[in-house]
Design a protein around this motif. Structure first.
Motif, PDB file in Angstrom:
ATOM      1  N   CYS A  60       0.450   5.635  -0.882  1.00  0.00           N
ATOM      2  CA  CYS A  60       1.522   4.824  -0.311  1.00  0.00           C
ATOM      3  C   CYS A  60       0.924   3.474   0.065  1.00  0.00           C
ATOM      4  N   PHE A  61       1.797   2.475   0.260  1.00  0.00           N
ATOM      5  CA  PHE A  61       1.303   1.182   0.723  1.00  0.00           C
ATOM      6  C   PHE A  61       2.198   0.634   1.819  1.00  0.00           C
ATOM      7  N   LYS A  62       1.630  -0.258   2.604  1.00  0.00           N
ATOM      8  CA  LYS A  62       2.366  -1.033   3.597  1.00  0.00           C
ATOM      9  C   LYS A  62       1.785  -2.437   3.547  1.00  0.00           C
ATOM     10  N   THR A  63       2.654  -3.429   3.427  1.00  0.00           N
ATOM     11  CA  THR A  63       2.227  -4.817   3.386  1.00  0.00           C
ATOM     12  C   THR A  63       2.875  -5.574   4.525  1.00  0.00           C
ATOM     13  N   GLN A  64       2.075  -6.349   5.219  1.00  0.00           N
ATOM     14  CA  GLN A  64       2.571  -7.227   6.278  1.00  0.00           C
ATOM     15  C   GLN A  64       2.196  -8.642   5.887  1.00  0.00           C
ATOM     16  N   VAL A  65       3.173  -9.542   5.850  1.00  0.00           N
ATOM     17  CA  VAL A  65       2.905 -10.938   5.536  1.00  0.00           C
ATOM     18  C   VAL A  65       3.365 -11.781   6.711  1.00  0.00           C
ATOM     19  N   ASP A  66       2.447 -12.600   7.223  1.00  0.00           N
ATOM     20  CA  ASP A  66       2.744 -13.513   8.327  1.00  0.00           C
ATOM     21  C   ASP A  66       2.873 -14.918   7.760  1.00  0.00           C
ATOM     22  N   PHE A  67       4.029 -15.551   7.986  1.00  0.00           N
ATOM     23  CA  PHE A  67       4.287 -16.923   7.543  1.00  0.00           C
ATOM     24  C   PHE A  67       4.192 -17.836   8.756  1.00  0.00           C
ATOM     25  N   ASP A  68       3.347 -18.846   8.679  1.00  0.00           N
ATOM     26  CA  ASP A  68       3.208 -19.802   9.774  1.00  0.00           C
ATOM     27  C   ASP A  68       3.923 -21.094   9.381  1.00  0.00           C
ATOM     28  N   LYS A 112      -6.778  -4.561   3.583  1.00  0.00           N
ATOM     29  CA  LYS A 112      -7.466  -5.811   3.251  1.00  0.00           C
ATOM     30  C   LYS A 112      -6.570  -6.965   3.677  1.00  0.00           C
ATOM     31  N   VAL A 113      -7.197  -7.977   4.256  1.00  0.00           N
ATOM     32  CA  VAL A 113      -6.474  -9.164   4.716  1.00  0.00           C
ATOM     33  C   VAL A 113      -6.750 -10.297   3.742  1.00  0.00           C
ATOM     34  N   GLU A 114      -5.670 -10.960   3.308  1.00  0.00           N
ATOM     35  CA  GLU A 114      -5.791 -12.114   2.419  1.00  0.00           C
ATOM     36  C   GLU A 114      -5.126 -13.305   3.083  1.00  0.00           C
ATOM     37  N   LYS A 115      -5.872 -14.403   3.206  1.00  0.00           N
ATOM     38  CA  LYS A 115      -5.323 -15.625   3.794  1.00  0.00           C
ATOM     39  C   LYS A 115      -5.114 -16.656   2.699  1.00  0.00           C
ATOM     40  N   ASP A 116      -3.956 -17.296   2.718  1.00  0.00           N
ATOM     41  CA  ASP A 116      -3.636 -18.358   1.765  1.00  0.00           C
ATOM     42  C   ASP A 116      -3.432 -19.629   2.566  1.00  0.00           C
ATOM     43  N   SER A 117      -4.444 -20.490   2.577  1.00  0.00           N
ATOM     44  CA  SER A 117      -4.375 -21.698   3.402  1.00  0.00           C
ATOM     45  C   SER A 117      -3.373 -22.705   2.853  1.00  0.00           C
ATOM     46  N   GLU A 118      -3.114 -22.680   1.555  1.00  0.00           N
ATOM     47  CA  GLU A 118      -2.142 -23.617   0.981  1.00  0.00           C
ATOM     48  C   GLU A 118      -0.720 -23.281   1.404  1.00  0.00           C
ATOM     49  N   ARG A 119      -0.417 -22.001   1.463  1.00  0.00           N
ATOM     50  CA  ARG A 119       0.949 -21.585   1.838  1.00  0.00           C
ATOM     51  C   ARG A 119       1.056 -21.199   3.309  1.00  0.00           C
ATOM     52  N   LEU A 120      -0.052 -21.231   4.019  1.00  0.00           N
ATOM     53  CA  LEU A 120      -0.089 -20.875   5.440  1.00  0.00           C
ATOM     54  C   LEU A 120       0.408 -19.461   5.681  1.00  0.00           C
ATOM     55  N   THR A 121      -0.025 -18.539   4.834  1.00  0.00           N
ATOM     56  CA  THR A 121       0.355 -17.135   4.990  1.00  0.00           C
ATOM     57  C   THR A 121      -0.884 -16.261   5.114  1.00  0.00           C
ATOM     58  N   THR A 122      -0.701 -15.142   5.785  1.00  0.00           N
ATOM     59  CA  THR A 122      -1.734 -14.116   5.867  1.00  0.00           C
ATOM     60  C   THR A 122      -1.087 -12.800   5.472  1.00  0.00           C
ATOM     61  N   GLY A 123      -1.655 -12.141   4.476  1.00  0.00           N
ATOM     62  CA  GLY A 123      -1.122 -10.854   4.024  1.00  0.00           C
ATOM     63  C   GLY A 123      -2.096  -9.733   4.331  1.00  0.00           C
ATOM     64  N   THR A 124      -1.589  -8.660   4.896  1.00  0.00           N
ATOM     65  CA  THR A 124      -2.395  -7.466   5.136  1.00  0.00           C
ATOM     66  C   THR A 124      -1.840  -6.366   4.252  1.00  0.00           C
ATOM     67  N   HIS A 125      -2.662  -5.894   3.319  1.00  0.00           N
ATOM     68  CA  HIS A 125      -2.238  -4.885   2.349  1.00  0.00           C
ATOM     69  C   HIS A 125      -2.994  -3.593   2.635  1.00  0.00           C
ATOM     70  N   CYS A 126      -2.244  -2.530   2.968  1.00  0.00           N
ATOM     71  CA  CYS A 126      -2.861  -1.250   3.317  1.00  0.00           C
ATOM     72  C   CYS A 126      -2.428  -0.177   2.320  1.00  0.00           C
ATOM     73  N   TYR A 127      -3.382   0.666   1.916  1.00  0.00           N
ATOM     74  CA  TYR A 127      -3.125   1.778   1.012  1.00  0.00           C
ATOM     75  C   TYR A 127      -3.641   3.058   1.668  1.00  0.00           C
ATOM     76  N   CYS A 128      -2.865   4.142   1.523  1.00  0.00           N
ATOM     77  CA  CYS A 128      -3.251   5.400   2.166  1.00  0.00           C
ATOM     78  C   CYS A 128      -2.796   6.579   1.317  1.00  0.00           C
ATOM     79  N   ARG A 129      -3.397   7.737   1.596  1.00  0.00           N
ATOM     80  CA  ARG A 129      -3.045   8.981   0.899  1.00  0.00           C
ATOM     81  C   ARG A 129      -2.414   9.944   1.891  1.00  0.00           C
ATOM     82  N   GLY A 130      -1.434  10.668   1.430  1.00  0.00           N
ATOM     83  CA  GLY A 130      -0.799  11.682   2.266  1.00  0.00           C
ATOM     84  C   GLY A 130       0.639  11.327   2.588  1.00  0.00           C
ATOM     85  N   ASP A 131       1.455  12.356   2.711  1.00  0.00           N
ATOM     86  CA  ASP A 131       2.870  12.157   3.015  1.00  0.00           C
ATOM     87  C   ASP A 131       3.062  11.327   4.274  1.00  0.00           C
TER      88      ASP A 131
END
Length: 155
Positions: A60-68, A112-131
């Motif tokens: 499964c995945f969960k993504t959080q994107v912060d827009f500044d 994993k956290v990815e920062k995009d300085s051009e778009r002023l966004t920070t994305g946190t992408h999480c992957y996990c196993r299990g229901d």
């Protein structure tokens, strides 16, 4: 004691035979989307309405994107089954090319956290196993049965 081991083996077999269950939701629907057909994360409550079977995924995945925007940070979320298949996979079976679903293990568990300085966004992408791993902790019926079986095995 032999009956308990047999029961535990049967329970574990049936638990693995089911598809992975993940929570699924999308960022708030845009103007062109009909809210009746989307499951917005803004209303996410871990209810069964947000549960999907992941037949073609082991994670499964969960993504959080912060827009500044300079006036404050806006956060969006997305949850679902990790993309682990390719649409064009084929195999020669009996002399005919046939579409097959092969699951590729391309993600590692964790975030994993990815920062995009051009778009002023920070994305946190999480992957996990299990229901239900991409939401808050939730015990399902299989987990309870396994725990009770293990207690009976010990006693």
């Amino acid at each position: 004691m032999d009956q308990t081991l047999l029961m535990l083996a049967i329970i574990l077999f049936f638990n693995w035979a089911e598809a992975l269950k993940c929570y699924y939701c999308e960022p708030l629907a845009s103007n062109y989307q009909d809210i009746r057909y989307t499951k917005p994360c803004e209303k996410f409550d871990m209810s069964d309405m947000y549960v999907v079977d992941c037949d073609s995924s082991t994670m499964c995945f969960k993504t959080q994107v912060d827009f500044d925007f300079g006036t404050g940070v806006t956060t969006t979320y997305q949850r679902g089954c990790a993309a682990q298949t390719l649409n064009g996979d084929q195999r020669n079976i009996g002399g005919k090319w046939t579409h097959v679903t092969k699951i590729y293990e391309v993600y590692e568990e964790g975030c994993k956290v990815e920062k995009d300085s051009e778009r002023l966004t920070t994305g946190t992408h999480c992957y996990c196993r299990g229901d239900y791993c991409n939401g808050a902790f939730k015990i399902n019926s299989h987990t309870i049965i396994v725990i009770v079986s293990l207690i009976l095995l010990i006693v």
